[in-house]
Each structure stands twice: as C-alpha cells, then as structure tokens.
Design an enzyme around this catalytic site. Structure first.
Site, PDB file in Angstrom:
ATOM      1  N   ASN A   1       0.874  -1.175   0.000  1.00  0.00           N
ATOM      2  CA  ASN A   1       0.000   0.000   0.000  1.00  0.00           C
ATOM      3  C   ASN A   1       0.911   1.224   0.000  1.00  0.00           C
ATOM      4  OD1 ASN A   1      -1.798   2.044   0.481  1.00  0.00           O
ATOM      5  ND2 ASN A   1      -2.296   1.415   2.587  1.00  0.00           N
TER       6      ASN A   1
ATOM      7  N   LYS B   1       0.144   4.309  -0.365  1.00  0.00           N
ATOM      8  CA  LYS B   1      -0.451   5.541   0.195  1.00  0.00           C
ATOM      9  C   LYS B   1      -0.126   6.723  -0.728  1.00  0.00           C
ATOM     10  CE  LYS B   1      -0.188   3.371   4.687  1.00  0.00           C
ATOM     11  NZ  LYS B   1      -0.043   3.481   6.124  1.00  0.00           N
TER      12      LYS B   1
ATOM     13  N   HIS C   1      -9.466   1.358   4.951  1.00  0.00           N
ATOM     14  CA  HIS C   1      -8.172   1.529   5.612  1.00  0.00           C
ATOM     15  C   HIS C   1      -8.337   2.482   6.800  1.00  0.00           C
ATOM     16  CE1 HIS C   1      -4.076   2.738   6.425  1.00  0.00           C
ATOM     17  NE2 HIS C   1      -3.719   1.599   5.869  1.00  0.00           N
TER      18      HIS C   1
ATOM     19  N   GLU D   1      -6.672   4.866   7.829  1.00  0.00           N
ATOM     20  CA  GLU D   1      -6.478   6.301   7.534  1.00  0.00           C
ATOM     21  C   GLU D   1      -7.734   6.884   6.899  1.00  0.00           C
ATOM     22  OE1 GLU D   1      -2.769   5.694   5.488  1.00  0.00           O
ATOM     23  OE2 GLU D   1      -1.907   5.119   7.414  1.00  0.00           O
TER      24      GLU D   1
ATOM     25  N   GLU E   1      -5.498  -4.796  10.702  1.00  0.00           N
ATOM     26  CA  GLU E   1      -4.467  -3.779  10.889  1.00  0.00           C
ATOM     27  C   GLU E   1      -4.737  -3.010  12.177  1.00  0.00           C
ATOM     28  OE1 GLU E   1      -2.330  -2.689   6.996  1.00  0.00           O
ATOM     29  OE2 GLU E   1      -4.007  -1.333   7.238  1.00  0.00           O
TER      30      GLU E   1
ATOM     31  N   GLY F   1       2.609   2.201  11.023  1.00  0.00           N
ATOM     32  CA  GLY F   1       3.587   3.267  10.894  1.00  0.00           C
ATOM     33  C   GLY F   1       4.404   3.547  12.152  1.00  0.00           C
TER      34      GLY F   1
ATOM     35  N   SER G   1       3.286  -2.004  10.404  1.00  0.00           N
ATOM     36  CA  SER G   1       4.728  -2.049  10.647  1.00  0.00           C
ATOM     37  C   SER G   1       5.360  -3.393  10.299  1.00  0.00           C
ATOM     38  CB  SER G   1       5.037  -1.673  12.104  1.00  0.00           C
ATOM     39  OG  SER G   1       4.704  -0.319  12.314  1.00  0.00           O
TER      40      SER G   1
HETATM   41  P1  PGA Z   1       2.859   0.386   7.689  1.00  0.00           P
HETATM   42  O1  PGA Z   1       1.411   0.616   7.020  1.00  0.00           O
HETATM   43  O2  PGA Z   1       3.382  -0.916   7.124  1.00  0.00           O
HETATM   44  O3  PGA Z   1       3.671   1.571   7.247  1.00  0.00           O
HETATM   45  O4  PGA Z   1       2.659   0.310   9.148  1.00  0.00           O
HETATM   46  C1  PGA Z   1       0.520  -0.445   6.852  1.00  0.00           C
HETATM   47  C2  PGA Z   1      -0.798   0.062   6.322  1.00  0.00           C
HETATM   48  O5  PGA Z   1      -1.239   1.139   6.739  1.00  0.00           O
HETATM   49  O6  PGA Z   1      -1.437  -0.601   5.470  1.00  0.00           O
END
Ligand code: PGA
Length: 254
Positions: free
Chosen positions: A13, A15, A98, A100, A170, A176, A216
C-alpha cells in the site's frame, strides 16, 4: 509447515507516495524478482500512477489495485473515483476501509459496506481493512470493534462473494510505528476473525478467506507472522516503498 490451501497475498500500500516514473520503475524491477514465488503479489499505487503501473504489470504476476473508491458510479463528487474508473485504469482489487480513511476522512462502516458491495458488483476484489485503535485496545474492546466492523462493513453478502474478499487485520496502534503486534496476539485475533466468518458464512468460506496482517511489517518480522496458522499474507505500507525491502518480505521463507 502450516496446513492450508490458501495462497498467501503480500500487498503493498503505497499511500500518497511515488510519481508515475517511480511507480513504473518499481513495478518493472519487481516482476523478474517474483516469477516463481508461492505467494500472490499485489501493489496499490496512488491513482495518478495506477494506469501506468497496470501497463507495466501487464502479463506479469504483479496485481495492481486502488487504495480507495467511492460507492457511486459517477456524478458530482469532486475528487472521488469510481469502481469503473479503477477498472478502466487497470485495477483488479481495491483497498477499502483503511484506518487512515476511517480516522482521517471519517469513513463509516456503512459507507464502507456500500463500497464493498459496489466493488463486488464490478468484479473488483475488495481488500477490507479492520482494526482497533490504541484506546479501544486499552479498553479491551478489540473483539467487539472487529466484530462490529466486519458485520457492518460486509452486510449481507453471499458466501461466494465473501470467499473473494481479502481481510486485513491492521491494529491502528501498530501502523507506521515500527512495532508490529506480537505474533501470539495476531494469531488470536486472526483466529477470532475466521471464527466470525465461519459463524456467518460457513466453514467452507472461513477456510478459504484470506486474512492478512498489516501494521509495521518489516523483513525481520514477516517470517514469524507468515508461519501463524491464520495469517495468509501481509499488507505493507512503509516497507513496501523500497524495492529491496518489499522483495525481502515477499521472499520471507528464504
Ligand atoms: P505500515 O502501514 O506498514 O507503514 O505500518 C501499513 C498500512 O497502513 O497498510
């Protein structure tokens, strides 16, 4: 070795990262590295790089998808993008719900449910994200939140439709941060989610549905996560931006 017939899906992903040129260069570099891997490899570039990435991935094992979509076919929705547009650009899957989108853009389970339905009707594979916040975890509401997200975001879809959906657990508190959830906890939650699928859509569907872990994921953690009986892949943000790191994640078993 774990005994499952599910082919794992490792997804990137990106983003709000990468220009068209960077995305195409990544996809072209990725293809020769993954020709014989026992996993499916998905990549979700930003909208602007979707079509050129899909062209670069043509006739290769790399599957290209969108990071979000609207539930309407078309209309006066400035800044939005439809399932048809994603398909037109070459997307085969779409990330929905997601964290976010849920937390920064106030997306509700009901809105996500309408998107899932629309994606299914357009033969775009939904990759549905669910996960609890830090506060919900501290209040011991994780299972309650996941149940609610699953029930309300999936609604009354059929078992056949459910089998085509990828779920991604997640935990919001792990995204992150550099620290993934502990494998032991991940297995408990993934098993819980599979049980929910079993209760609503039956044992056959529950055995087939792919449940990814995200939050992460880095090369050093992925092997242990992928060996868990109910983990069928990972959804990778930060570490998917670098070809070398993403390639190490894909080749976790080496
Ligand atoms: P990350 O993001 O691997 O940077 O923690 C995962 C995600 O938000 O899908």
């Amino acid at each position: 070795m774990k005994s499952t017939n599910r082919t794992p899906v490792i997804a990137a992903n990106w983003k709000m990262h990468k220009t068209i040129e960077e995305a195409v260069c990544f996809v072209k570099g990725l293809i020769p590295l993954i020709l014989n891997v026992p996993v499916k490899v998905y990549v979700a570039p930003p909208y602007t790089a979707l079509h050129s990435s899909a062209v670069a991935a043509r006739n290769s094992p790399v599957v290209i998808g969108g990071q979000n979509m609207n539930d309407e076919n078309e209309g006066a929705f400035t800044g939005e993008i439809s399932a048809n547009m994603l398909k037109d650009a070459g997307a085969e899957f779409v990330i929905l719900g997601h964290s976010e989108r849920r937390h920064l853009f106030n997306e509700t389970n009901d809105f996500i449910r309408r998107k899932v339905k629309k994606a299914l009707s357009k033969k775009l594979q939904p990759l549905l994200c669910i996960g609890e916040t830090k506060q919900e975890r501290e209040e011991e509401k994780t299972e309650q939140i996941l149940k609610q997200q699953l029930e309300e975001s999936l609604g009354d879809i059929s078992p056949e439709e459910m089998e085509t959906i990828i779920l991604a657990y997640e935990p919001v508190w792990a995204i992150g941060t550099g620290s993934p959830a502990l494998p032991k906890e991940v297995q408990v939650i993934h098993h819980f989610c599979r049980q929910l699928v079993r209760q609503k859509w039956g044992a056959d569907t529950a055995e087939k549905v792919i449940i990814q872990y995200g939050g992460s994921v880095h090369p050093q953690d992925v092997k242990e996560l992928m060996e868990l009986p109910d983990v069928d892949g990972v959804l990778v943000g930060g570490a998917s931006l670098t070809l070398d790191l993403f390639n190490q994640i894909i080749h976790y078993s080496r």
